[in-house]
Design a protein around this motif. Sequence first.
Motif, PDB file in Angstrom:
ATOM      1  N   VAL A 166      -6.622  -3.529   1.453  1.00 46.66           N
ATOM      2  CA  VAL A 166      -6.186  -2.197   1.918  1.00 46.66           C
ATOM      3  C   VAL A 166      -7.111  -1.690   3.018  1.00 46.66           C
ATOM      4  CG1 VAL A 166      -5.810   0.208   1.256  1.00 46.66           C
ATOM      5  CG2 VAL A 166      -5.261  -1.625  -0.358  1.00 46.66           C
ATOM      6  N   THR A 205     -11.277   8.917   1.292  1.00 44.17           N
ATOM      7  CA  THR A 205     -12.212   7.894   1.769  1.00 44.17           C
ATOM      8  C   THR A 205     -12.974   8.404   3.000  1.00 44.17           C
ATOM      9  OG1 THR A 205     -10.726   6.184   0.941  1.00 44.17           O
ATOM     10  CG2 THR A 205     -12.422   5.485   2.505  1.00 44.17           C
ATOM     11  N   SER A 233      -0.478  11.196   0.292  1.00 44.26           N
ATOM     12  CA  SER A 233      -1.335  10.502  -0.648  1.00 44.26           C
ATOM     13  C   SER A 233      -1.525   9.053  -0.187  1.00 44.26           C
ATOM     14  CB  SER A 233      -0.656  10.556  -2.020  1.00 44.26           C
ATOM     15  OG  SER A 233      -1.378   9.790  -2.921  1.00 44.26           O
TER      16      SER A 233
HETATM   17  N1  LIG Z   1     -12.538   2.425  -4.484  1.00 46.89           N
HETATM   18  C1  LIG Z   1     -11.371   1.944  -4.058  1.00 46.89           C
HETATM   19  N2  LIG Z   1     -10.986   0.675  -4.359  1.00 46.89           N
HETATM   20  C2  LIG Z   1      -9.823   0.164  -3.918  1.00 46.89           C
HETATM   21  N3  LIG Z   1      -8.937   0.855  -3.154  1.00 46.89           N
HETATM   22  C3  LIG Z   1      -9.250   2.114  -2.831  1.00 46.89           C
HETATM   23  C4  LIG Z   1     -10.468   2.728  -3.266  1.00 46.89           C
HETATM   24  N4  LIG Z   1     -10.502   3.990  -2.775  1.00 46.89           N
HETATM   25  C5  LIG Z   1      -9.350   4.156  -2.082  1.00 46.89           C
HETATM   26  N5  LIG Z   1      -8.600   3.038  -2.102  1.00 46.89           N
HETATM   27  C6  LIG Z   1      -7.311   2.844  -1.413  1.00 46.89           C
HETATM   28  O1  LIG Z   1      -7.463   3.260  -0.075  1.00 46.89           O
HETATM   29  C7  LIG Z   1      -6.327   3.989   0.374  1.00 46.89           C
HETATM   30  C8  LIG Z   1      -6.732   5.378   0.805  1.00 46.89           C
HETATM   31  O2  LIG Z   1      -7.132   6.093  -0.348  1.00 46.89           O
HETATM   32  P1  LIG Z   1      -7.640   7.601  -0.307  1.00 46.89           P
HETATM   33  O3  LIG Z   1      -8.709   7.721   0.719  1.00 46.89           O
HETATM   34  O4  LIG Z   1      -7.983   7.985  -1.692  1.00 46.89           O
HETATM   35  O5  LIG Z   1      -6.337   8.359   0.191  1.00 46.89           O
HETATM   36  P2  LIG Z   1      -5.947   9.913   0.092  1.00 46.89           P
HETATM   37  O6  LIG Z   1      -7.157  10.675  -0.310  1.00 46.89           O
HETATM   38  O7  LIG Z   1      -5.422  10.254   1.452  1.00 46.89           O
HETATM   39  O8  LIG Z   1      -4.865   9.984  -0.952  1.00 46.89           O
HETATM   40  C9  LIG Z   1      -5.341   3.944  -0.778  1.00 46.89           C
HETATM   41  O9  LIG Z   1      -4.458   2.879  -0.577  1.00 46.89           O
HETATM   42  C10 LIG Z   1      -6.218   3.726  -1.979  1.00 46.89           C
HETATM   43  O10 LIG Z   1      -5.500   3.081  -3.017  1.00 46.89           O
END
Ligand SMILES: Nc1ncnc2c1ncn2[C@@H]1O[C@H](COP(=O)(O)OP(=O)(O)O)[C@@H](O)[C@H]1O
Length: 341
Positions: free
Chosen positions: A16, A44, A38
Amino acid sequence: MTDVVLRNISKRFGSVEAVRDLSLSVNDGEFVVLLGPSGAGKTTTLRLIAGLEQPDSGSVLIDGEDVTRDPPGTRDIAFVFQQYSLYPHLSVYDNLAFPLRSPARRVPERLIKKRVEQTAELLHVSSKLKNSATRLSGGEMQRVAIGRALVRDPAIYLMDEPLSSLDAKLRAELRLELKRIQIELGATILYVTHDQVEAMTMASRIGVIRDGKLLQLGSPREIYENPADSYVASRLGTPPINFLPAHLVPDVAMPDGTEMLGIRTEHLEIGKRNGGTLVGRVHRVEHLGEQNHVHLEYKGKMLVTLADPHQPVDAGEDVELRLKHPLYFDAAGRRIPAVIQ
Ligand SMILES: Nc1ncnc2c1ncn2[C@@H]1O[C@H](COP(=O)(O)OP(=O)(O)O)[C@@H](O)[C@H]1O
Ligand SMILES: [Mg+2]
């Protein structure tokens, strides 16, 4: 003075690509909102700035200093998380005081008291200072959670959808308050949300983010009026923008290369039939008090526009459509500047 700069930041988790080559500056005193669905990479991005994640490439600068490899504790930031992060066994006062009591900071109790009281006043929770954190309503808990960030005076506040768990009325109320507080404190805030209304009402600038990419950055008005592509156009506006394939309106003048028209409610007027070629049939009229949403069909496409509640229009009726300066998009969804006005 520029406070926080992201330079070509990328971060992947396995397959990802959570953040892709993202560059962004948040200037001193600015309220920047990252708007995206989302999974777009919003959390991140904040975690990268806070140092809770390390980028695969790119750098993070705070006040001109490269902090990319610095541990989170040394970065001058305060983070408001999506979930209330209060200590349930502590009073509201002690929850607010907590960030100032870290041994590294060594703030005298006298100053802590002053700061906690000021913050409580700002957030209208002064009467709750002695309550235990569990004896608060959802709205009060979230105010205190925001207060835990505001007691400090960091280079930047990072806020991760802090209002998303609240009901609509409370969200509207705190939205206004947060904006008021930000102006009052001259605070620099990077706020992320999937809520277009929060972005439109609070942001000095909005960054639209999708699949880890920053698609466009600009003032709410710029983003709304001059979207770079059809996706950005679809992120803002209620009811959402209508899209109509250009070949369905052969008599309408439009720039070369136009494949799709983007028609916001203010670009679409309806009236009695009067010999024009654009005729749609009204399917449904929603009465919302100060305005009506009119859902109509044009050549098999459903469109929605607003109508004055006093304009008599009924389901089943044929009406004439008038397009007023719609947006034009090419085959790839990119915006084509309107040369025909
Ligand atoms: N620690 C992690 N391990 C694996 N995948 C992650 C992790 N953190 C985020 N992701 C993936 O990265 C992408 C962005 O996530 P995130 O930043 O949480 O998005 P948002 O806050 O906009 O919903 C998503 O596809 C999420 O599943
Ligand atoms: Mg998130």
